[in-house]
Design a protein around this motif. Structure first.
Motif, PDB file in Angstrom:
ATOM      1  N   LEU A 147       8.313 -27.342  24.417  1.00  0.00           N
ATOM      2  CA  LEU A 147       8.911 -27.328  23.091  1.00  0.00           C
ATOM      3  C   LEU A 147       9.759 -28.574  22.883  1.00  0.00           C
ATOM      4  O   LEU A 147      10.689 -28.833  23.645  1.00  0.00           O
ATOM      5  CB  LEU A 147       9.770 -26.072  22.913  1.00  0.00           C
ATOM      6  N   ALA A 148       9.437 -29.333  21.851  1.00  0.00           N
ATOM      7  CA  ALA A 148      10.212 -30.519  21.502  1.00  0.00           C
ATOM      8  C   ALA A 148      11.443 -30.107  20.705  1.00  0.00           C
ATOM      9  O   ALA A 148      11.629 -28.931  20.375  1.00  0.00           O
ATOM     10  CB  ALA A 148       9.342 -31.485  20.698  1.00  0.00           C
ATOM     11  N   TRP A 149      12.284 -31.097  20.347  1.00  0.00           N
ATOM     12  CA  TRP A 149      13.510 -30.788  19.611  1.00  0.00           C
ATOM     13  C   TRP A 149      13.202 -30.190  18.246  1.00  0.00           C
ATOM     14  O   TRP A 149      13.990 -29.419  17.707  1.00  0.00           O
ATOM     15  CB  TRP A 149      14.372 -32.049  19.455  1.00  0.00           C
ATOM     16  N   ASN A 150      12.010 -30.549  17.694  1.00  0.00           N
ATOM     17  CA  ASN A 150      11.651 -30.041  16.373  1.00  0.00           C
ATOM     18  C   ASN A 150      10.599 -28.937  16.433  1.00  0.00           C
ATOM     19  O   ASN A 150       9.994 -28.600  15.418  1.00  0.00           O
ATOM     20  CB  ASN A 150      11.157 -31.192  15.490  1.00  0.00           C
ATOM     21  N   SER A 151      10.378 -28.381  17.627  1.00  0.00           N
ATOM     22  CA  SER A 151       9.459 -27.257  17.789  1.00  0.00           C
ATOM     23  C   SER A 151      10.181 -25.951  17.472  1.00  0.00           C
ATOM     24  O   SER A 151      11.366 -25.941  17.111  1.00  0.00           O
ATOM     25  CB  SER A 151       8.930 -27.207  19.226  1.00  0.00           C
ATOM     26  N   LEU A 152       9.470 -24.854  17.647  1.00  0.00           N
ATOM     27  CA  LEU A 152      10.110 -23.548  17.572  1.00  0.00           C
ATOM     28  C   LEU A 152      11.243 -23.476  18.588  1.00  0.00           C
ATOM     29  O   LEU A 152      11.124 -24.021  19.689  1.00  0.00           O
ATOM     30  CB  LEU A 152       9.105 -22.438  17.899  1.00  0.00           C
ATOM     31  N   PRO A 153      12.346 -22.790  18.286  1.00  0.00           N
ATOM     32  CA  PRO A 153      13.377 -22.560  19.306  1.00  0.00           C
ATOM     33  C   PRO A 153      12.799 -21.708  20.432  1.00  0.00           C
ATOM     34  O   PRO A 153      11.895 -20.889  20.190  1.00  0.00           O
ATOM     35  CB  PRO A 153      14.475 -21.802  18.549  1.00  0.00           C
ATOM     36  N   PRO A 154      13.296 -21.872  21.652  1.00  0.00           N
ATOM     37  CA  PRO A 154      12.771 -21.075  22.759  1.00  0.00           C
ATOM     38  C   PRO A 154      12.796 -19.570  22.508  1.00  0.00           C
ATOM     39  O   PRO A 154      11.854 -18.862  22.883  1.00  0.00           O
ATOM     40  CB  PRO A 154      13.691 -21.457  23.924  1.00  0.00           C
ATOM     41  N   ALA A 155      13.852 -19.069  21.857  1.00  0.00           N
ATOM     42  CA  ALA A 155      13.941 -17.626  21.608  1.00  0.00           C
ATOM     43  C   ALA A 155      12.799 -17.146  20.717  1.00  0.00           C
ATOM     44  O   ALA A 155      12.207 -16.085  20.958  1.00  0.00           O
ATOM     45  CB  ALA A 155      15.291 -17.291  20.972  1.00  0.00           C
ATOM     46  N   ALA A 156      12.447 -17.938  19.698  1.00  0.00           N
ATOM     47  CA  ALA A 156      11.346 -17.567  18.810  1.00  0.00           C
ATOM     48  C   ALA A 156      10.011 -17.650  19.534  1.00  0.00           C
ATOM     49  O   ALA A 156       9.136 -16.786  19.364  1.00  0.00           O
ATOM     50  CB  ALA A 156      11.345 -18.464  17.574  1.00  0.00           C
ATOM     51  N   ALA A 157       9.843 -18.687  20.345  1.00  0.00           N
ATOM     52  CA  ALA A 157       8.611 -18.828  21.110  1.00  0.00           C
ATOM     53  C   ALA A 157       8.474 -17.693  22.118  1.00  0.00           C
ATOM     54  O   ALA A 157       7.378 -17.160  22.326  1.00  0.00           O
ATOM     55  CB  ALA A 157       8.589 -20.180  21.822  1.00  0.00           C
ATOM     56  N   ARG A 158       9.574 -17.305  22.733  1.00  0.00           N
ATOM     57  CA  ARG A 158       9.552 -16.209  23.703  1.00  0.00           C
ATOM     58  C   ARG A 158       9.148 -14.892  23.042  1.00  0.00           C
ATOM     59  O   ARG A 158       8.381 -14.101  23.600  1.00  0.00           O
ATOM     60  CB  ARG A 158      10.935 -16.062  24.356  1.00  0.00           C
ATOM     61  N   ALA A 159       9.641 -14.671  21.835  1.00  0.00           N
ATOM     62  CA  ALA A 159       9.285 -13.448  21.117  1.00  0.00           C
ATOM     63  C   ALA A 159       7.794 -13.415  20.793  1.00  0.00           C
ATOM     64  O   ALA A 159       7.158 -12.357  20.837  1.00  0.00           O
ATOM     65  CB  ALA A 159      10.112 -13.336  19.838  1.00  0.00           C
ATOM     66  N   ALA A 160       7.231 -14.576  20.469  1.00  0.00           N
ATOM     67  CA  ALA A 160       5.816 -14.657  20.116  1.00  0.00           C
ATOM     68  C   ALA A 160       4.905 -14.657  21.337  1.00  0.00           C
ATOM     69  O   ALA A 160       3.754 -14.206  21.266  1.00  0.00           O
ATOM     70  CB  ALA A 160       5.558 -15.909  19.285  1.00  0.00           C
ATOM     71  N   ALA A 161       5.404 -15.168  22.444  1.00  0.00           N
ATOM     72  CA  ALA A 161       4.577 -15.311  23.649  1.00  0.00           C
ATOM     73  C   ALA A 161       5.418 -14.967  24.885  1.00  0.00           C
ATOM     74  O   ALA A 161       5.858 -15.862  25.611  1.00  0.00           O
ATOM     75  CB  ALA A 161       4.037 -16.730  23.738  1.00  0.00           C
ATOM     76  N   PRO A 162       5.660 -13.698  25.125  1.00  0.00           N
ATOM     77  CA  PRO A 162       6.591 -13.308  26.192  1.00  0.00           C
ATOM     78  C   PRO A 162       6.166 -13.715  27.599  1.00  0.00           C
ATOM     79  O   PRO A 162       7.015 -13.849  28.475  1.00  0.00           O
ATOM     80  CB  PRO A 162       6.660 -11.775  26.059  1.00  0.00           C
ATOM     81  N   ARG A 163       4.872 -13.951  27.821  1.00  0.00           N
ATOM     82  CA  ARG A 163       4.400 -14.270  29.182  1.00  0.00           C
ATOM     83  C   ARG A 163       4.214 -15.766  29.426  1.00  0.00           C
ATOM     84  O   ARG A 163       3.952 -16.188  30.542  1.00  0.00           O
ATOM     85  CB  ARG A 163       3.082 -13.546  29.467  1.00  0.00           C
ATOM     86  N   LEU A 164       4.333 -16.557  28.385  1.00  0.00           N
ATOM     87  CA  LEU A 164       4.102 -17.999  28.512  1.00  0.00           C
ATOM     88  C   LEU A 164       5.315 -18.684  29.139  1.00  0.00           C
ATOM     89  O   LEU A 164       6.456 -18.335  28.825  1.00  0.00           O
ATOM     90  CB  LEU A 164       3.841 -18.584  27.130  1.00  0.00           C
TER      91      LEU A 164
END
Length: 200
Positions: A79-96
């Motif tokens: 995740l870059a500085w302008n990507s999804l925040p880690p918390a949002a990415a974690r919610a969408a992809a919990p195993r990644l």
């Protein structure tokens, strides 16, 4: 043992990078597809070709594009500085596996709080990839390591000759772009990096 992350520099044709990655992946731990100028479809095709070439899915990291990482079955997203925040990415992809690019000790600390699994900190040394931008240096690298609750991977101007200094600052590994992608002999370059981190 310290990790080595190979990051595509966007300069090689897809076939060239796939051949390079297939040759060096036994010597590195992760291979990042960082091709900002390519479409999602092109990235997905490159990811599939890397997997067919023998790169393990668990070692494949897609830069920025969570959708492509999931579609390809990659093991991680960076995740870059302008990507999804880690918390949002974690919610969408919990195993990644989630990596976060950071540029300060405060950002490194925040990345861990937001649920990232590791962070990529840089640039540590002067690099042609960031012309005119001041490097962070070993002192700030060490500060970021101390502030981070997750493993920190250093990037930026890292060569076999200075990789040991980075590891001795507490970094969990190094990330390399042109040092391998731009080398005349990519396998020999990757082997030199592996030897440098082992000796450190």
């Amino acid at each position: 043992m310290a990790e080595i992350h190979l990051i595509s520099d966007g300069r090689l044709a897809p076939g060239e990078f796939i051949n390079l990655a297939a040759a060096v992946y036994p010597l590195v731990d992760y291979i990042h597809l960082r091709e900002k100028h390519r479409s999602a479809l092109e990235l997905l095709d490159m990811a599939k070709q890397l997997l067919l070439a023998g790169v393990p899915a668990s070692s494949l990291v897609i830069n920025d594009r969570l959708d492509v990482a999931l579609a390809a079955g990659a093991g991680a997203v960076q995740l870059a500085w302008n990507s999804l925040p880690p918390a949002a990415a974690r919610a969408a992809a919990p195993r990644l596996r989630l990596g976060r690019s950071v540029h300060s000790a405060a950002e490194a600390a925040e990345a861990g709080l937001q649920g990232a699994d590791y962070c990529l900190f840089g640039h540590v040394f002067p690099t042609a990839c960031k012309p005119g931008q001041q490097e962070r240096g070993l002192g700030l690298l060490g500060e970021a390591v101390r502030c981070s609750r997750i493993p920190l991977i250093a990037i930026g101007g890292i060569e076999p000759g200075n990789a040991g200094q980075v590891i001795r600052q507490g970094a969990a590994g190094i990330a390399v772009m042109s040092g391998i992608c731009g080398a005349g002999d990519a396998v020999s370059a990757a082997r030199a990096y592996r030897l440098a981190v082992q000796e450190a």
